[in-house]
Design an enzyme around this catalytic site. Structure first.
Site, PDB file in Angstrom:
ATOM      1  N   PHE A 132      18.197 -24.642  52.321  1.00  0.00           N
ATOM      2  CA  PHE A 132      19.624 -24.905  52.116  1.00  0.00           C
ATOM      3  C   PHE A 132      19.817 -25.317  50.666  1.00  0.00           C
ATOM      4  O   PHE A 132      19.171 -26.242  50.189  1.00  0.00           O
ATOM      5  CB  PHE A 132      20.147 -26.000  53.039  1.00  0.00           C
ATOM      6  CG  PHE A 132      21.615 -26.264  52.837  1.00  0.00           C
ATOM      7  CD1 PHE A 132      22.567 -25.381  53.337  1.00  0.00           C
ATOM      8  CD2 PHE A 132      22.048 -27.365  52.119  1.00  0.00           C
ATOM      9  CE1 PHE A 132      23.930 -25.603  53.127  1.00  0.00           C
ATOM     10  CE2 PHE A 132      23.408 -27.593  51.913  1.00  0.00           C
ATOM     11  CZ  PHE A 132      24.351 -26.710  52.417  1.00  0.00           C
ATOM     12  N   ASP A 146      14.553 -27.759  44.515  1.00  0.00           N
ATOM     13  CA  ASP A 146      15.842 -28.310  44.931  1.00  0.00           C
ATOM     14  C   ASP A 146      15.567 -29.676  45.542  1.00  0.00           C
ATOM     15  O   ASP A 146      15.153 -29.779  46.696  1.00  0.00           O
ATOM     16  CB  ASP A 146      16.519 -27.368  45.938  1.00  0.00           C
ATOM     17  CG  ASP A 146      17.870 -27.914  46.406  1.00  0.00           C
ATOM     18  OD1 ASP A 146      18.145 -29.109  46.141  1.00  0.00           O
ATOM     19  OD2 ASP A 146      18.636 -27.159  47.026  1.00  0.00           O
ATOM     20  N   LYS A 154      23.339 -35.597  45.345  1.00  0.00           N
ATOM     21  CA  LYS A 154      23.426 -36.571  46.439  1.00  0.00           C
ATOM     22  C   LYS A 154      23.120 -37.994  45.958  1.00  0.00           C
ATOM     23  O   LYS A 154      23.967 -38.610  45.325  1.00  0.00           O
ATOM     24  CB  LYS A 154      22.524 -36.153  47.605  1.00  0.00           C
ATOM     25  CG  LYS A 154      23.044 -34.894  48.315  1.00  0.00           C
ATOM     26  CD  LYS A 154      22.555 -34.753  49.754  1.00  0.00           C
ATOM     27  CE  LYS A 154      23.371 -33.717  50.505  1.00  0.00           C
ATOM     28  NZ  LYS A 154      22.752 -32.390  50.554  1.00  0.00           N
TER      29      LYS A 154
HETATM   30  C1  LIG Z   1      23.348 -31.043  50.143  1.00  0.00           C
HETATM   31  C2  LIG Z   1      22.417 -30.107  49.503  1.00  0.00           C
HETATM   32  C3  LIG Z   1      22.851 -29.186  48.540  1.00  0.00           C
HETATM   33  C4  LIG Z   1      24.302 -29.022  48.185  1.00  0.00           C
HETATM   34  O1  LIG Z   1      24.850 -30.173  47.614  1.00  0.00           O
HETATM   35  P1  LIG Z   1      26.454 -30.297  47.518  1.00  0.00           P
HETATM   36  O2  LIG Z   1      26.646 -31.569  46.749  1.00  0.00           O
HETATM   37  O3  LIG Z   1      26.973 -30.352  48.913  1.00  0.00           O
HETATM   38  O4  LIG Z   1      26.941 -29.113  46.797  1.00  0.00           O
HETATM   39  C5  LIG Z   1      21.908 -28.385  47.928  1.00  0.00           C
HETATM   40  N1  LIG Z   1      20.608 -28.472  48.243  1.00  0.00           N
HETATM   41  C6  LIG Z   1      20.147 -29.341  49.164  1.00  0.00           C
HETATM   42  C7  LIG Z   1      18.686 -29.405  49.457  1.00  0.00           C
HETATM   43  C8  LIG Z   1      21.036 -30.183  49.841  1.00  0.00           C
HETATM   44  O5  LIG Z   1      20.577 -31.025  50.777  1.00  0.00           O
END
Ligand SMILES: *Cc1c(COP(=O)(O)O)cnc(C)c1O
Length: 395
Positions: A129, A214, A244
């Site tokens: 994700f 990520d 986050k």
């Molecule tokens: C939440 C998340 C995103 C996206 O972040 P947003 O601030 O919602 O755009 C991307 N990568 C990972 C692993 C995430 O958990």
């Protein structure tokens, strides 16, 4: 009259008014123990006094400039981030998806400026994700998130998470990068073997590829290190997306890169109106300073070990419903047995004033603020014990 907001979410009829530490309160003062923290965001808990003070002070001085002018607090935070990580350069964004967009663009641009514009393909993983922008849903590859949004974007090759041989086979002379979450969040809270990340680093070195992490969910102290990959020797990335937790609840993200990887990101190649603004940077510095203060991450390790141990006990008591406890640090997944629904469990926990989340692969997700105590952990486990007891199989 239709509801004024798009139906993209389905929140319960429960409205919070304020928070303090790991607790949220309704306007009537009803308290809830928050073990999801806005999905791994409020790492310092709610209304952390230092963050509130920094934001309030900045709010009275200056809100916004755009990047036409220097933001000294941003330069300061970028210096701190580069000192604490593999990186030499930082680009600030407003969100995780934007941090990922910058990471993907940086990787492709690296090959472009090094005379290899044909290298643009990115290897990604099942269960990934990366956010909800057009680039990020294509990188993530989840068919549910792609459906109805037009033709899939060219240039992503998805292979099985954890399978180094599959990665090897997917590499071609058009491959630019490998992109992976060091601990998958949304996909079901899955931590791969250390050897997987090390293997990816080796493959990138052998083939001249960029390694992109990520760490939007796994970073910001969540696993007990500032970033999750720092648990693994010999597995540093070239590029990394963070968001986050690094804002502690104020919207912000960052794309970090080595000097070499960032080579192509020169004036005019990328931008953001709000990214790196004074409000976000004021809070970002406080969050960074707290996360890296003496003993903070040790405490995360200690309380996460305690919580994980308690959850294993819970699994033994509910062996008919819980299949596995997994994850890293305070990013914890509890995989339920087939027929038991993590969303239902979250509802039963919420009825008992504990907030938890759900993730893919039939997993209940726990991502409490990093400042929880062992007492908070015990309280959450006691509630989960009751909620699991009340959980019934779906027909
Ligand atoms: C939440 C998340 C995103 C996206 O972040 P947003 O601030 O919602 O755009 C991307 N990568 C990972 C692993 C995430 O958990």
């Amino acid at each position: 009259m239709p509801a004024p907001m798009m139906d993209t979410y389905a929140p319960p009829d429960l409205v919070f008014d304020h928070g303090k530490g790991p607790r949220l309160f309704t306007a009537a003062g009803d308290g809830y123990l928050d073990f999801i923290s806005g999905i791994a965001v409020n790492c310092l808990g709610h209304a952390h006094p230092k963050a509130v003070a920094a934001l309030s002070e900045q709010a009275g001085k200056l809100w916004h400039l755009s990047n036409m002018f220097k933001v000294p607090a941003g330069i300061e935070l970028a210096e701190k981030l580069t000192k604490a990580t593999f990186a030499d350069r930082v680009f600030f964004t407003n969100s995780g998806a934007e941090a990922m967009e910058c990471a993907l663009k940086t990787a492709r641009r690296y090959h472009y400026v090094n005379g290899n514009p044909q290298r643009y393909r990115i290897i990604t993983f099942t269960g990934a994700f990366h956010g909800r922008t057009y680039g990020a849903i294509n990188a993530g590859g989840n068919p549910k998130y792609l459906e109805g949004f037009g033709p899939a974007m060219e240039g992503f090759d998805q292979v099985e998470f954890g399978d180094l041989d599959a990665v090897k086979n997917a590499i071609s002379d058009e491959t630019a990068a490998i992109c992976v979450e060091p601990v998958q969040g949304e996909g079901g809270v899955r931590a791969p073997e250390d050897s997987f990340l090390r293997g990816l680093r080796q493959l990138c070195d052998e083939h001249g590829l960029m390694l992109i992490y990520d760490e939007v969910q796994s970073g910001a102290g969540r696993t007990g290190k500032l970033f999750a990959h720092q648990w693994v020797d010999g597995a540093e990335p070239d590029i990394m997306a963070a968001a986050k937790g690094i804002g502690g609840g104020f919207p912000m993200g960052a794309c970090l890169a080595t000097e070499a990887a960032a080579e192509g990101m020169v004036v005019g190649t990328h931008g953001s109106t709000y990214g790196g603004g004074p409000l976000a940077m004021a809070v970002g510095n406080v969050v960074f300073d707290e996360l890296t203060s003496d003993g903070f991450l040790d405490q995360v390790v200690e309380v996460s070990n305690y919580l994980t141990q308690q959850l294993h006990g819970l699994m033994d008591r509910h062996a008919d419903k819980v299949e596995e406890v997994r994850g890293k640090g305070l990013l914890i997944g509890m995989k339920l047995k087939p027929g038991f629904d993590p969303k239902k469990l979250a509802g039963l926990a919420r009825d008992r004033h504990l907030l938890i989340g759900a993730a893919g692969d039939n997993v209940s997700r726990l991502a409490p603020p990093l400042v929880i105590t062992k007492d908070d952990a015990s309280e959450a486990v006691a509630v989960l014990d009751e909620a699991l007891g009340a959980l019934e199989a779906t027909a």
